[in-house]
Design a protein around this motif. Structure first.
Motif, PDB file in Angstrom:
ATOM      1  N   GLY A 195     -15.716 -22.449 142.887  1.00  0.00           N
ATOM      2  CA  GLY A 195     -14.556 -22.550 142.008  1.00  0.00           C
ATOM      3  C   GLY A 195     -14.536 -23.877 141.283  1.00  0.00           C
ATOM      4  O   GLY A 195     -14.618 -23.949 140.051  1.00  0.00           O
ATOM      5  N   THR A 196     -14.474 -24.945 142.078  1.00  0.00           N
ATOM      6  CA  THR A 196     -14.300 -26.310 141.549  1.00  0.00           C
ATOM      7  C   THR A 196     -15.327 -26.673 140.468  1.00  0.00           C
ATOM      8  O   THR A 196     -14.963 -27.253 139.442  1.00  0.00           O
ATOM      9  N   ARG A 197     -16.592 -26.298 140.671  1.00  0.00           N
ATOM     10  CA  ARG A 197     -17.640 -26.655 139.700  1.00  0.00           C
ATOM     11  C   ARG A 197     -17.391 -26.063 138.309  1.00  0.00           C
ATOM     12  O   ARG A 197     -17.882 -26.569 137.304  1.00  0.00           O
ATOM     13  N   PHE A 198     -16.629 -24.955 138.240  1.00  0.00           N
ATOM     14  CA  PHE A 198     -16.427 -24.283 136.945  1.00  0.00           C
ATOM     15  C   PHE A 198     -15.197 -24.775 136.173  1.00  0.00           C
ATOM     16  O   PHE A 198     -14.984 -24.379 135.032  1.00  0.00           O
ATOM     17  N   VAL A 199     -14.380 -25.630 136.805  1.00  0.00           N
ATOM     18  CA  VAL A 199     -13.131 -26.057 136.148  1.00  0.00           C
ATOM     19  C   VAL A 199     -13.403 -26.866 134.880  1.00  0.00           C
ATOM     20  O   VAL A 199     -12.672 -26.761 133.889  1.00  0.00           O
ATOM     21  N   CYS A 200     -14.456 -27.675 134.897  1.00  0.00           N
ATOM     22  CA  CYS A 200     -14.755 -28.490 133.713  1.00  0.00           C
ATOM     23  C   CYS A 200     -15.751 -27.821 132.770  1.00  0.00           C
ATOM     24  O   CYS A 200     -16.397 -28.485 131.948  1.00  0.00           O
ATOM     25  N   ALA A 201     -15.862 -26.505 132.876  1.00  0.00           N
ATOM     26  CA  ALA A 201     -16.676 -25.755 131.908  1.00  0.00           C
ATOM     27  C   ALA A 201     -15.983 -25.795 130.553  1.00  0.00           C
ATOM     28  O   ALA A 201     -14.752 -25.807 130.479  1.00  0.00           O
ATOM     29  N   ASP A 202     -16.775 -25.798 129.479  1.00  0.00           N
ATOM     30  CA  ASP A 202     -16.215 -25.765 128.115  1.00  0.00           C
ATOM     31  C   ASP A 202     -15.282 -24.566 127.940  1.00  0.00           C
ATOM     32  O   ASP A 202     -14.263 -24.649 127.260  1.00  0.00           O
ATOM     33  N   GLU A 203     -15.657 -23.434 128.561  1.00  0.00           N
ATOM     34  CA  GLU A 203     -14.905 -22.195 128.351  1.00  0.00           C
ATOM     35  C   GLU A 203     -13.608 -22.128 129.171  1.00  0.00           C
ATOM     36  O   GLU A 203     -12.798 -21.230 128.983  1.00  0.00           O
ATOM     37  N   CYS A 204     -13.437 -23.048 130.100  1.00  0.00           N
ATOM     38  CA  CYS A 204     -12.239 -23.041 130.944  1.00  0.00           C
ATOM     39  C   CYS A 204     -11.040 -23.555 130.153  1.00  0.00           C
ATOM     40  O   CYS A 204     -11.120 -24.584 129.488  1.00  0.00           O
ATOM     41  N   ARG A 250       2.086 -26.190 135.896  1.00  0.00           N
ATOM     42  CA  ARG A 250       2.435 -27.463 135.236  1.00  0.00           C
ATOM     43  C   ARG A 250       1.192 -28.319 135.006  1.00  0.00           C
ATOM     44  O   ARG A 250       1.050 -28.963 133.975  1.00  0.00           O
ATOM     45  N   ALA A 251       0.287 -28.317 135.987  1.00  0.00           N
ATOM     46  CA  ALA A 251      -0.917 -29.140 135.868  1.00  0.00           C
ATOM     47  C   ALA A 251      -1.972 -28.498 134.966  1.00  0.00           C
ATOM     48  O   ALA A 251      -2.487 -29.130 134.051  1.00  0.00           O
ATOM     49  N   VAL A 252      -2.270 -27.213 135.224  1.00  0.00           N
ATOM     50  CA  VAL A 252      -3.359 -26.532 134.499  1.00  0.00           C
ATOM     51  C   VAL A 252      -3.019 -26.306 133.031  1.00  0.00           C
ATOM     52  O   VAL A 252      -3.828 -26.582 132.147  1.00  0.00           O
ATOM     53  N   ILE A 253      -1.820 -25.783 132.781  1.00  0.00           N
ATOM     54  CA  ILE A 253      -1.462 -25.370 131.422  1.00  0.00           C
ATOM     55  C   ILE A 253      -0.776 -26.499 130.641  1.00  0.00           C
ATOM     56  O   ILE A 253      -1.124 -26.785 129.504  1.00  0.00           O
ATOM     57  N   ASP A 254       0.205 -27.157 131.288  1.00  0.00           N
ATOM     58  CA  ASP A 254       0.972 -28.198 130.577  1.00  0.00           C
ATOM     59  C   ASP A 254       0.300 -29.567 130.629  1.00  0.00           C
ATOM     60  O   ASP A 254       0.673 -30.475 129.890  1.00  0.00           O
ATOM     61  N   GLY A 255      -0.653 -29.750 131.549  1.00  0.00           N
ATOM     62  CA  GLY A 255      -1.353 -31.036 131.640  1.00  0.00           C
ATOM     63  C   GLY A 255      -0.593 -32.118 132.384  1.00  0.00           C
ATOM     64  O   GLY A 255      -0.942 -33.291 132.318  1.00  0.00           O
ATOM     65  N   ASP A 256       0.474 -31.712 133.114  1.00  0.00           N
ATOM     66  CA  ASP A 256       1.230 -32.692 133.906  1.00  0.00           C
ATOM     67  C   ASP A 256       0.527 -32.869 135.254  1.00  0.00           C
ATOM     68  O   ASP A 256       0.793 -32.140 136.205  1.00  0.00           O
ATOM     69  N   LYS A 269     -19.369 -33.801 137.072  1.00  0.00           N
ATOM     70  CA  LYS A 269     -19.667 -35.044 136.354  1.00  0.00           C
ATOM     71  C   LYS A 269     -19.334 -35.011 134.862  1.00  0.00           C
ATOM     72  O   LYS A 269     -19.204 -36.043 134.239  1.00  0.00           O
ATOM     73  N   ARG A 270     -19.277 -33.809 134.282  1.00  0.00           N
ATOM     74  CA  ARG A 270     -19.105 -33.736 132.822  1.00  0.00           C
ATOM     75  C   ARG A 270     -18.579 -32.359 132.430  1.00  0.00           C
ATOM     76  O   ARG A 270     -18.659 -31.416 133.208  1.00  0.00           O
ATOM     77  N   GLU A 286      -6.843 -30.640 129.120  1.00  0.00           N
ATOM     78  CA  GLU A 286      -7.744 -31.800 129.118  1.00  0.00           C
ATOM     79  C   GLU A 286      -7.403 -32.775 130.250  1.00  0.00           C
ATOM     80  O   GLU A 286      -8.296 -33.324 130.900  1.00  0.00           O
ATOM     81  N   ASN A 287      -6.106 -33.001 130.511  1.00  0.00           N
ATOM     82  CA  ASN A 287      -5.698 -33.925 131.585  1.00  0.00           C
ATOM     83  C   ASN A 287      -6.153 -33.428 132.955  1.00  0.00           C
ATOM     84  O   ASN A 287      -6.520 -34.215 133.829  1.00  0.00           O
ATOM     85  N   PHE A 288      -6.102 -32.100 133.128  1.00  0.00           N
ATOM     86  CA  PHE A 288      -6.523 -31.484 134.390  1.00  0.00           C
ATOM     87  C   PHE A 288      -8.025 -31.736 134.588  1.00  0.00           C
ATOM     88  O   PHE A 288      -8.462 -32.167 135.654  1.00  0.00           O
ATOM     89  N   LYS A 289      -8.789 -31.492 133.526  1.00  0.00           N
ATOM     90  CA  LYS A 289     -10.244 -31.710 133.610  1.00  0.00           C
ATOM     91  C   LYS A 289     -10.564 -33.192 133.842  1.00  0.00           C
ATOM     92  O   LYS A 289     -11.447 -33.533 134.630  1.00  0.00           O
ATOM     93  N   LYS A 290      -9.820 -34.073 133.164  1.00  0.00           N
ATOM     94  CA  LYS A 290     -10.052 -35.521 133.347  1.00  0.00           C
ATOM     95  C   LYS A 290      -9.816 -35.936 134.801  1.00  0.00           C
ATOM     96  O   LYS A 290     -10.549 -36.762 135.351  1.00  0.00           O
ATOM     97  N   ALA A 291      -8.788 -35.347 135.417  1.00  0.00           N
ATOM     98  CA  ALA A 291      -8.501 -35.655 136.828  1.00  0.00           C
ATOM     99  C   ALA A 291      -9.694 -35.265 137.708  1.00  0.00           C
ATOM    100  O   ALA A 291     -10.041 -35.969 138.657  1.00  0.00           O
TER     101      ALA A 291
END
Length: 340
Positions: free
Chosen positions: A206-215, A294-300, A316-317, A219-224
């Motif tokens: 699961g976790t490895r796919f969160v920072c996929a371009d298609e996810c 709140r975190a995934v969609i709103d970026g809080d 990593k990216r 942006e704040n969620f991915k940065k975290a």
């Protein structure tokens, strides 16, 4: 690339998994609420893996639309993850049947015989989570077609035992009997190779796919995720022993403290006799769904829940799903080749 002995060995070890799923690589996308929707699911399936829609708390009409939209984006097989405690479970199963979804994954507690029969009657293959050997055997007896062994390193709702221990306990006993996938804390191909050699037919990430371009995660969620290390992904703490809250693994933030306060509030309502236990647990579940959104969609990412597994340190990216899967496959193949 596919000519190397490592890749051929990988294909052989995954064959039962790929035959069962109907895809090229036996890599399941872990179903993550708000995240595992049409975009990520279709991308995983199109890249040769097996995407899984997270129904979570979705009402039936929303799941209906999500499946239809996913089918429009991929002609490859994908699955749907349903939560056993969903009040409209029967209706959700019927929607999957109407769309001829080939694989249903049941999560969140032992499925009832009625649900199992309903899914099997639709012709779908049924996958369930086995957090212990006794439960794995019970699920096999009740007609489940395949198991996912998920350890506590995973993100979101977790059990108490680590992936490596569960794999050692369950694979030698169950791997001959039915397809078993391993999940929880997998971030690289070397680990995939090791679990396949132990008898698994594939893995779930699961976790490895969160920072996929298609996810679609904010942006704040991915940065975290990109900033976090393994030790930042911690389980929530249970405040009241009478409120059996399933722990949730997420990146440490203010929300973790808010959740403790929420538990105290719900425990107070229980004390006062204002609500029953079932209602108390449902309130906690709804709380998580809202905090995650709140975190995934709103970026809080401070007062929202940033659910993540301990493999988050290996993210990593931002990159396309097809690159993530190719890297995992190449790493697994290289590890198998090195072992000769």
């Amino acid at each position: 690339m596919h000519g190397t002995s490592g890749h051929l060995r990988l294909q052989t070890l995954m064959k039962r998994g790929t035959d069962f799923l109907g895809c090229e690589h036996a890599i399941l996308g872990g179903a993550m609420s708000w995240i595992s929707e049409r975009n990520l699911v279709s991308a995983i399936s199109n890249a040769g893996g097996f995407g899984v829609i997270a129904c979570g708390a979705m009402p039936p009409d929303l799941l209906d639309k999500e499946i239809a939209a996913t089918k429009a984006m991929t002609d490859k097989p994908f699955g749907v993850n349903l939560i056993t405690m969903h009040p409209d479970l029967d209706e959700l199963i019927d929607i999957c049947a109407r769309h001829e979804v080939g694989h249903v994954v049941l999560a969140g507690g032992l499925p009832s015989g009625k649900s199992i029969e309903r899914i099997k009657a639709s012709g779908a293959k049924l996958i369930a989570f086995a957090p212990a050997l006794a439960l794995a055997k019970k699920l096999k007896r009740s007609g489940v077609d395949a198991l996912v062994v998920e350890g506590m390193e995973a993100g979101g709702h977790i059990g108490p035992v680590s992936t490596s221990v569960l794999a050692q306990e369950i694979l030698p006993v169950m791997a001959e009997e039915m397809p078993v996938f391993v999940a929880g804390g997998i971030g690289r191909g070397e680990a995939i190779a090791a679990y396949l050699e132990m008898g698994a037919v594939g893995v779930q990430l699961g976790t490895r796919f969160v920072c996929a371009d298609e996810c679609i995660a904010h942006e704040n969620f991915k940065k975290a995720f990109l900033r976090a290390s393994a030790r930042d992904a911690i389980p929530s703490v249970q405040i009241d022993p009478r409120l059996p809250v399933i722990p949730v693994r997420a990146i440490k933030n203010r929300e973790m403290e808010n959740f403790a306060a929420k538990q105290r509030e719900v425990a107070g309502l229980l004390d006062a006799g204002t609500i029953e236990m079932a209602e108390a647990q449902l309130q906690i579940e709804h709380y998580w769904a809202g905090a995650l959104k709140r975190a995934v969609i709103d970026g809080d990412v401070e007062s929202g829940s940033v659910m993540a597994g301990q493999s988050v340190g290996m993210v990593k990216r931002e990159e396309p799903v097809v690159d993530i899967i190719a890297e995992l496959v190449d790493e697994a193949a290289a590890a198998l080749e090195a072992r000769g």
